[in-house]
Design a protein around this motif. Structure first.
Motif, PDB file in Angstrom:
ATOM      1  N   LEU A 249      43.418  37.834  46.928  1.00 11.92           N
ATOM      2  CA  LEU A 249      43.479  39.200  46.417  1.00 11.92           C
ATOM      3  C   LEU A 249      42.993  40.241  47.416  1.00 11.92           C
ATOM      4  O   LEU A 249      43.192  41.435  47.210  1.00 11.92           O
ATOM      5  CB  LEU A 249      42.655  39.312  45.130  1.00 11.92           C
ATOM      6  CG  LEU A 249      43.170  38.490  43.953  1.00 11.92           C
ATOM      7  CD1 LEU A 249      42.173  38.531  42.796  1.00 11.92           C
ATOM      8  CD2 LEU A 249      44.535  38.990  43.510  1.00 11.92           C
ATOM      9  N   ARG A 250      42.377  39.808  48.505  1.00  8.75           N
ATOM     10  CA  ARG A 250      41.868  40.764  49.488  1.00  8.75           C
ATOM     11  C   ARG A 250      42.966  41.281  50.409  1.00  8.75           C
ATOM     12  O   ARG A 250      42.814  42.331  51.018  1.00  8.75           O
ATOM     13  CB  ARG A 250      40.748  40.130  50.310  1.00  8.75           C
ATOM     14  CG  ARG A 250      39.527  39.786  49.452  1.00  8.75           C
ATOM     15  CD  ARG A 250      38.527  38.944  50.181  1.00  8.75           C
ATOM     16  NE  ARG A 250      39.058  37.592  50.342  1.00  8.75           N
ATOM     17  CZ  ARG A 250      38.345  36.521  50.639  1.00  8.75           C
ATOM     18  NH1 ARG A 250      37.050  36.641  50.822  1.00  8.75           N
ATOM     19  NH2 ARG A 250      38.892  35.341  50.754  1.00  8.75           N
TER      20      ARG A 250
ATOM     21  N   SER B 266      39.004  33.161  43.985  1.00  7.89           N
ATOM     22  CA  SER B 266      40.436  33.358  43.780  1.00  7.89           C
ATOM     23  C   SER B 266      41.225  32.890  45.003  1.00  7.89           C
ATOM     24  O   SER B 266      42.257  32.220  44.873  1.00  7.89           O
ATOM     25  CB  SER B 266      40.728  34.830  43.482  1.00  7.89           C
ATOM     26  OG  SER B 266      42.082  35.003  43.152  1.00  7.89           O
ATOM     27  N   ALA B 267      40.751  33.219  46.188  1.00  9.31           N
ATOM     28  CA  ALA B 267      41.419  32.775  47.414  1.00  9.31           C
ATOM     29  C   ALA B 267      41.431  31.250  47.495  1.00  9.31           C
ATOM     30  O   ALA B 267      42.432  30.651  47.908  1.00  9.31           O
ATOM     31  CB  ALA B 267      40.732  33.372  48.640  1.00  9.31           C
ATOM     32  N   SER B 268      40.351  30.619  47.075  1.00  8.82           N
ATOM     33  CA  SER B 268      40.291  29.150  47.120  1.00  8.82           C
ATOM     34  C   SER B 268      41.282  28.511  46.155  1.00  8.82           C
ATOM     35  O   SER B 268      41.627  27.343  46.293  1.00  8.82           O
ATOM     36  CB  SER B 268      38.867  28.656  46.814  1.00  8.82           C
ATOM     37  OG  SER B 268      38.585  28.716  45.418  1.00  8.82           O
ATOM     38  N   ARG B 269      41.742  29.294  45.182  1.00  6.46           N
ATOM     39  CA  ARG B 269      42.738  28.822  44.211  1.00  6.46           C
ATOM     40  C   ARG B 269      44.154  29.245  44.593  1.00  6.46           C
ATOM     41  O   ARG B 269      45.083  29.108  43.814  1.00  6.46           O
ATOM     42  CB  ARG B 269      42.414  29.353  42.804  1.00  6.46           C
ATOM     43  CG  ARG B 269      41.098  28.869  42.227  1.00  6.46           C
ATOM     44  CD  ARG B 269      41.102  27.346  42.095  1.00  6.46           C
ATOM     45  NE  ARG B 269      40.009  26.834  41.300  1.00  6.46           N
ATOM     46  CZ  ARG B 269      38.866  26.399  41.792  1.00  6.46           C
ATOM     47  NH1 ARG B 269      38.629  26.453  43.082  1.00  6.46           N
ATOM     48  NH2 ARG B 269      37.945  25.909  40.987  1.00  6.46           N
TER      49      ARG B 269
ATOM     50  N   GLY C 134      45.517  45.233  48.047  1.00  2.79           N
ATOM     51  CA  GLY C 134      44.415  44.387  48.502  1.00  2.79           C
ATOM     52  C   GLY C 134      43.134  44.917  47.877  1.00  2.79           C
ATOM     53  O   GLY C 134      42.976  46.122  47.685  1.00  2.79           O
ATOM     54  N   LEU C 135      42.240  44.030  47.525  1.00  5.49           N
ATOM     55  CA  LEU C 135      41.045  44.412  46.779  1.00  5.49           C
ATOM     56  C   LEU C 135      39.767  44.116  47.547  1.00  5.49           C
ATOM     57  O   LEU C 135      39.739  43.241  48.404  1.00  5.49           O
ATOM     58  CB  LEU C 135      41.010  43.660  45.444  1.00  5.49           C
ATOM     59  CG  LEU C 135      42.206  43.877  44.524  1.00  5.49           C
ATOM     60  CD1 LEU C 135      42.104  42.965  43.305  1.00  5.49           C
ATOM     61  CD2 LEU C 135      42.330  45.331  44.116  1.00  5.49           C
ATOM     62  N   ALA C 136      38.733  44.840  47.185  1.00  2.00           N
ATOM     63  CA  ALA C 136      37.395  44.644  47.742  1.00  2.00           C
ATOM     64  C   ALA C 136      36.407  44.613  46.577  1.00  2.00           C
ATOM     65  O   ALA C 136      36.725  45.052  45.462  1.00  2.00           O
ATOM     66  CB  ALA C 136      37.048  45.783  48.698  1.00  2.00           C
ATOM     67  N   ALA C 137      35.230  44.112  46.841  1.00  2.00           N
ATOM     68  CA  ALA C 137      34.185  44.111  45.814  1.00  2.00           C
ATOM     69  C   ALA C 137      34.004  45.528  45.291  1.00  2.00           C
ATOM     70  O   ALA C 137      34.010  46.488  46.055  1.00  2.00           O
ATOM     71  CB  ALA C 137      32.880  43.576  46.389  1.00  2.00           C
ATOM     72  N   GLY C 138      33.883  45.646  43.972  1.00  2.00           N
ATOM     73  CA  GLY C 138      33.723  46.948  43.331  1.00  2.00           C
ATOM     74  C   GLY C 138      35.014  47.506  42.766  1.00  2.00           C
ATOM     75  O   GLY C 138      34.983  48.344  41.875  1.00  2.00           O
TER      76      GLY C 138
ATOM     77  N   ALA D  16      38.728  43.609  35.239  1.00  3.53           N
ATOM     78  CA  ALA D  16      37.513  43.055  35.854  1.00  3.53           C
ATOM     79  C   ALA D  16      37.121  43.851  37.086  1.00  3.53           C
ATOM     80  O   ALA D  16      37.965  44.394  37.790  1.00  3.53           O
ATOM     81  CB  ALA D  16      37.748  41.595  36.234  1.00  3.53           C
ATOM     82  N   GLU D  17      35.826  43.900  37.322  1.00  2.00           N
ATOM     83  CA  GLU D  17      35.295  44.522  38.527  1.00  2.00           C
ATOM     84  C   GLU D  17      35.069  43.423  39.562  1.00  2.00           C
ATOM     85  O   GLU D  17      34.280  42.499  39.339  1.00  2.00           O
ATOM     86  CB  GLU D  17      33.986  45.243  38.205  1.00  2.00           C
ATOM     87  CG  GLU D  17      33.498  46.093  39.344  1.00  2.00           C
ATOM     88  CD  GLU D  17      32.339  46.955  38.910  1.00  2.00           C
ATOM     89  OE1 GLU D  17      31.219  46.697  39.397  1.00  2.00           O
ATOM     90  OE2 GLU D  17      32.544  47.858  38.079  1.00  2.00           O
ATOM     91  N   MET D  18      35.794  43.521  40.650  1.00  2.00           N
ATOM     92  CA  MET D  18      35.767  42.468  41.654  1.00  2.00           C
ATOM     93  C   MET D  18      34.384  42.297  42.278  1.00  2.00           C
ATOM     94  O   MET D  18      33.652  43.261  42.468  1.00  2.00           O
ATOM     95  CB  MET D  18      36.769  42.768  42.783  1.00  2.00           C
ATOM     96  CG  MET D  18      38.226  42.866  42.338  1.00  2.00           C
ATOM     97  SD  MET D  18      38.891  41.326  41.680  1.00  2.00           S
ATOM     98  CE  MET D  18      38.763  41.625  39.919  1.00  2.00           C
TER      99      MET D  18
END
Length: 129
Positions: free
Chosen positions: A62-63, A55-58, A73-77, A45-47
């Motif tokens: 992931l950031r 995802s953080a609320s669950r 750690g991930l960022a949009a894109g 998936a592309e974030m």
């Protein structure tokens, strides 16, 4: 060199999701699963910011990097291998991120429908990022 034994949801050899970030449960760059992957990390998936907040609320932030797990750690894109069940949960919540069909392992179809993956397919091939 041996043939890639993993297949994508299109029935062709599984393409990389994000080799630069060593994506995947086994950090191979591919969303390949085996017996040791309890989460079925098969959806490339592309974030998006919306999905990362979801995802953080669950309880899965992931950031934030986790160096001891080789997680940057991930960022949009960014492209990353998600658990099929989390992608399905995000779909039901209306925040499913785009998927790369060529890089999504066929085992994802045990949890998600092909029609849903196709409806959220991103343009471009799996090696764009």
């Amino acid at each position: 060199m041996s043939e890639n034994p993993f297949r994508n949801v299109l029935g062709t050899p599984l393409e990389p999701c994000n080799p630069a970030l060593s994506a995947g449960f086994y950090r191979t760059g591919r969303c390949e699963t085996r017996d040791g992957d309890p989460g079925n990390h098969s959806v490339c998936a592309e974030m998006t910011d919306e999905f990362l907040r979801f995802s953080a609320s669950r309880g899965n932030e992931l950031r934030a990097p986790v160096p001891q797990l080789a997680f940057p750690g991930l960022a949009a894109g960014d492209r990353w291998c998600l658990c099929a069940a989390r992608w399905q949960e995000a779909l039901e919540a209306g925040v499913a991120p785009p998927v790369v069909l060529e890089a999504t392992e066929d085992i994802a179809l045990e949890v998600v429908r092909m029609q849903d993956l196709q409806a959220h397919a991103t343009a471009g091939d799996a090696t764009d990022r």
